[in-house]
Design a protein around this motif. Sequence first.
Motif, short mmCIF file in Angstrom:
data_model
loop_
_atom_site.label_atom_id
_atom_site.label_comp_id
_atom_site.label_asym_id
_atom_site.label_seq_id
_atom_site.Cartn_x
_atom_site.Cartn_y
_atom_site.Cartn_z
N MET A 47 59.28 -17.02 -1.93
CA MET A 47 58.23 -17.55 -2.76
C MET A 47 57.04 -18.04 -1.95
O MET A 47 56.16 -18.72 -2.46
CB MET A 47 58.77 -18.72 -3.61
N SER A 48 56.96 -17.72 -0.67
CA SER A 48 55.85 -18.19 0.14
C SER A 48 54.60 -17.36 -0.12
O SER A 48 54.67 -16.26 -0.63
CB SER A 48 56.21 -18.13 1.62
N GLY A 49 53.43 -17.89 0.22
CA GLY A 49 52.17 -17.24 -0.12
C GLY A 49 51.72 -16.25 0.92
O GLY A 49 52.40 -15.96 1.89
N SER A 80 51.86 -8.47 -2.15
CA SER A 80 52.59 -9.41 -3.01
C SER A 80 52.16 -10.86 -2.81
O SER A 80 51.88 -11.30 -1.69
CB SER A 80 54.09 -9.30 -2.72
N ASN A 81 52.15 -11.61 -3.91
CA ASN A 81 51.85 -13.05 -3.79
C ASN A 81 53.00 -13.84 -3.18
O ASN A 81 52.90 -15.05 -3.00
CB ASN A 81 51.45 -13.63 -5.16
N ARG A 82 54.09 -13.14 -2.85
CA ARG A 82 55.23 -13.77 -2.17
C ARG A 82 55.39 -13.26 -0.74
O ARG A 82 56.42 -13.48 -0.11
CB ARG A 82 56.52 -13.51 -2.95
N ASN A 96 55.20 -12.86 3.25
CA ASN A 96 55.40 -13.87 4.28
C ASN A 96 55.25 -13.19 5.64
O ASN A 96 55.13 -11.96 5.72
CB ASN A 96 56.78 -14.53 4.12
N SER A 113 59.99 -10.05 -0.52
CA SER A 113 58.65 -10.46 -0.94
C SER A 113 58.32 -10.11 -2.37
O SER A 113 57.44 -10.71 -2.97
CB SER A 113 57.59 -9.80 -0.03
N ALA A 135 54.97 -10.62 -9.07
CA ALA A 135 54.58 -10.75 -7.66
C ALA A 135 53.25 -10.06 -7.36
O ALA A 135 52.84 -10.02 -6.20
CB ALA A 135 55.67 -10.16 -6.77
#
Length: 400
Positions: free
Chosen positions: A16-18, A231-233, A235, A282, A382
């Motif tokens: 869930m990281s940006g 993806s907004n997840r 990393n 991700s 995502a």
Amino acid sequence: MRRLGAGRSCHDVGLMSGHAESLASNPVADIAFTAPARCLIGRGAKDQVAALVRERGQKVLVLRSASVLWADVLIEELDTLGAQVTSLTARGEPTVDQVRDAVARARASAAECIVAIGGGAVIDLGKAVSGLCVSEGDVLDHLGLGPDPAPKLNAPLPFVAIPTTAGTGAEATRNAVIGVPEQGLKISLRDPRLVPDLAVVDASLTDGLPKSLTLSTGLDALTQLIESYLSNRANPVTDALARGMIGPAAAALQTLMTREDETARDTLAKASYLSGLALANSGLGIVHGLAAVIGSRGGAHGAICGRLLPAALTVNHAALIKAGRPTARCEEIERWLQDGLGMSLRPFIDRHGLASLGALHCGPPLWEETARNALSASSTQANPVRLSVAEVHQILKLSS
């Protein structure tokens, strides 16, 4: 176990990281990485499989594609090593009935290890069998279709995944897509323990695949790398996997559209595996959200993704600008594709005969419904920027 629209696009997500762009303001990335316990990559890796399978059990269930003749070689090698082998030929994407049959065979043979040799559908079947054959209840119970919550799987049997196409990355993920034909659904059975214990990525098993299959599966891997990168997840680890592979994967696919080439096959097999690692950690985006819906009507998943990807990149780029968000990643991807393919993606897929959106069962009358349903698909969550129904509709229109 979440319900999904359809198609092999329905992948699990782990982090869930940006985006890296946001890491400067929040420098701590909390990463729990999902991957097979062990992976062998390279030509000749298949020669080690029999011994490694035998270490995992004496009674082995081999799930195989009918077209993969090397499966006969592996079975003979296992017999020589004293294994008791039960073989089952898988056909098409796994359905509830096919899973039931394979689970029954695994239980009847008292299987101690499951081996899957084939494309993503066969590997998904293997994942499902490895978990369900040691668990109570029917496959439908575990898909969460009833009023009660899906029961938790017991610890799966050791599972060995050996892909013979280069595209899905199923050998690196923790979900199995199962069709429920009577309800027009495909549902993803998910559990972190369904990740293969051993993935064997030997590109020699993909040598000589037909051009059309190479194109569609290669575009699947390319889409997974790209959507994982956007993806907004995303990393730092998934960024490294995708960033270093998008350009080489595109170049390998371009080469294989003109001639057979072992080096290109090796690159695409590696790209497929890394794309599976990336998406499992991700998430994906709107292309796979749409593919989940469109896939319920038939059509090759990779072809659907490849047909949608150029327009999705265009619409996402415009939406990011509108939202005042960074667009550097979109521009990097465009450059990598241009350099690797020698042209933009849309002319490339048209030149090499990728199926049209209409041929993939998504003509204009279905666009509005498809766009609305895609927005609720798990993969869409995502996407790098929230899209409207009108923007998703535009992706479909531009892809036609």
